[in-house]
Design an enzyme around this catalytic site. Structure first.
Site, PDB file in Angstrom:
ATOM      1  CB  SER A 224      -0.934   0.035   1.199  1.00  0.00           C
ATOM      2  OG  SER A 224      -2.069   0.797   0.858  1.00  0.00           O
ATOM      3  CG  HIS A 358      -5.238  -2.641   1.134  1.00  0.00           C
ATOM      4  ND1 HIS A 358      -4.642  -2.846  -0.103  1.00  0.00           N
ATOM      5  CD2 HIS A 358      -4.794  -1.707   1.606  1.00  0.00           C
ATOM      6  CE1 HIS A 358      -3.871  -1.826  -0.165  1.00  0.00           C
ATOM      7  NE2 HIS A 358      -4.040  -1.402   0.924  1.00  0.00           N
TER       8      HIS A 358
END
Ligand code: MCU
Length: 409
Positions: A224, A358
């Site tokens: 990320s 995620h």
């Protein structure tokens, strides 16, 4: 949020040292030879201090210099890569400083201490090393904590990147140890400061014994926001053997232009305009350009190209709308054309699958990850020919690529 318009010649002040000397592959001071090289460096065209920024909705041509000259050889590419690196530093990353005057280290009980001095100031930071039993052990530097499965035989170096440059919010600019050393007004963004930290970890490993790490076989990863950090580290730190950005999305594997395109199609995707309102990952200078990213002479396909010819495995996630599935797939797919031009297309992999949270690495990508680690960190042969997405979208490549791929001699 900013609504400023970009002037064609920006107020950028070039760094004092702009030379036409050929690039060297060890500008960060490594004493060991590079594992790979793209060719014999020649004399490089100088990058003008002021560039007339013109709108170009296509992804800029990696194979044409700012002065219009074409890249036809691998040596030309080394020059162009140097120019592209300068452009990234000028428009979005801030200045990546060279090796400081003093870097020392010590290793004890799984902790590497890195001491850096420059201009009368000093800082120290530590990283934790695990899995480093044996000798000549390859390693992966993990920003924050590894969220990929690191296989046995590969050490993990856990890097608290926030300690080097904070990333709480837009108020974090200038805070962290990097800025203690260089001053809070230094132009480097957080992503750049972290890459500098990676460079110093490698310096410290080189001058320290007992850690068993093979400094020639060190990779970098992060997920990320830290994935944005990983790809920037791979682009700026030429001693990194394998770069693994995970779900980095906008500002990482994605292209600004493609994310804007997705936004215009109604996707809730992170754009340059939004990213500067969230954090300090990019430089102050970048804020002047976010409303007109199509005037930038760079985009992130070229960031991937800066990692070439070294190993690069991009893992993305089709389920996360914010990452921009088309952008996070299409951009590196175009970037891979630089690897193709260098005759090493398989050194870069692009893989995008959904069905997982995620930063939770899916088992469906395990064999690809293992292949990249085997080839670039363990010196084994492996099939790293990977370009795939499970996304049911059409990436309109012809709309964004108006240049052809040379076969670089
Ligand atoms: C994908 O990385 C970022 C994203 O750029 C941010 O907008 C969001 O706030 O955080 C993501 C992240 O780092 O998640 C862990």
């Amino acid at each position: 949020s900013s609504s400023s318009t970009t002037t064609s010649t920006s107020t950028y002040t070039p760094p004092p040292v702009q030379t036409t000397t050929p690039p060297t592959t060890t500008t960060t001071g490594g004493t060991t030879p590079q594992p790979t090289s793209t060719g014999t460096p020649g004399v490089c065209p100088a990058l003008p201090a002021n560039i007339n920024l013109v709108a170009n909705s296509a992804l800029p041509d990696p194979f044409t210099f700012v002065n219009g000259q074409k890249v036809t050889t691998k040596a030309d590419w080394e020059c162009r890569a140097k120019e592209i690196s300068e452009l990234f530093q000028r428009y979005e990353l801030g200045t990546f400083p060279p090796k400081p005057s003093s870097v020392t280290g010590s290793y004890s009980g799984g902790t590497l201490t890195v001491n850096v001095s420059e201009g009368g100031k000093s800082i120290s930071f530590t990283v934790r090393i695990s899995g480093n039993t044996g000798s000549n052990v390859p390693a992966i530097i993990a920003y924050g904590a590894a969220s990929i499965p690191v296989p046995s035989g590969v050490a993990t170096i856990t890097f608290n990147n926030d300690d080097i440059a904070a990333q709480q919010n837009t108020g974090s600019r200038g805070s962290g140890k990097f800025y203690t050393l260089y001053g809070s007004g230094h132009s480097a963004s957080a992503l750049t400061a972290w890459a500098w930290g990676v460079d110093r970890i490698l310096d410290a490993l080189e001058v320290t014994t007992g850690h068993n790490i093979n400094v020639q076989r060190v990779g970098v990863t992060g997920c990320s926001r830290n994935g944005k950090g990983a790809i920037v580290a791979g682009a700026l730190v030429k001693r990194i053997a394998l770069t693994i950005p995970q779900e980095s999305g906008s500002g990482g594997s994605a292209c600004w232009r493609l994310s804007d395109y997705q936004k215009s199609q109604g996707t809730n995707v992170q754009t340059a305009q939004q990213i500067i309102t969230e954090n300090v990952w990019f430089s102050k200078e970048f804020e002047k350009h976010v409303n007109q990213v199509n005037r930038l002479p760079i985009d992130h396909h070229m960031l991937a190209g800066l990692v070439a010819p070294r190993g690069l495995y991009i893992a993305e996630n089709t389920d996360m709308e914010w990452l921009g599935a088309i952008s996070s797939y299409g951009c590196p797919k175009v970037g891979r054309k630089i690897y193709e031009a260098l005759g090493v297309a398989d050194n870069m992999g692009v893989s995008q699958i959904g069905g997982h949270n995620h930063c939770s690495f899916p088992s469906g990508q395990n064999s690809e990850l293992t292949a990249f680690i085997n080839k670039f960190l363990k010196d084994q042969s492996a099939n790293t020919n990977v370009v795939r997405t499970d996304g049911r979208f059409n990436f309109p490549e012809a709309q964004f690529v108006n240049w052809s791929v040379p076969n670089l001699a």
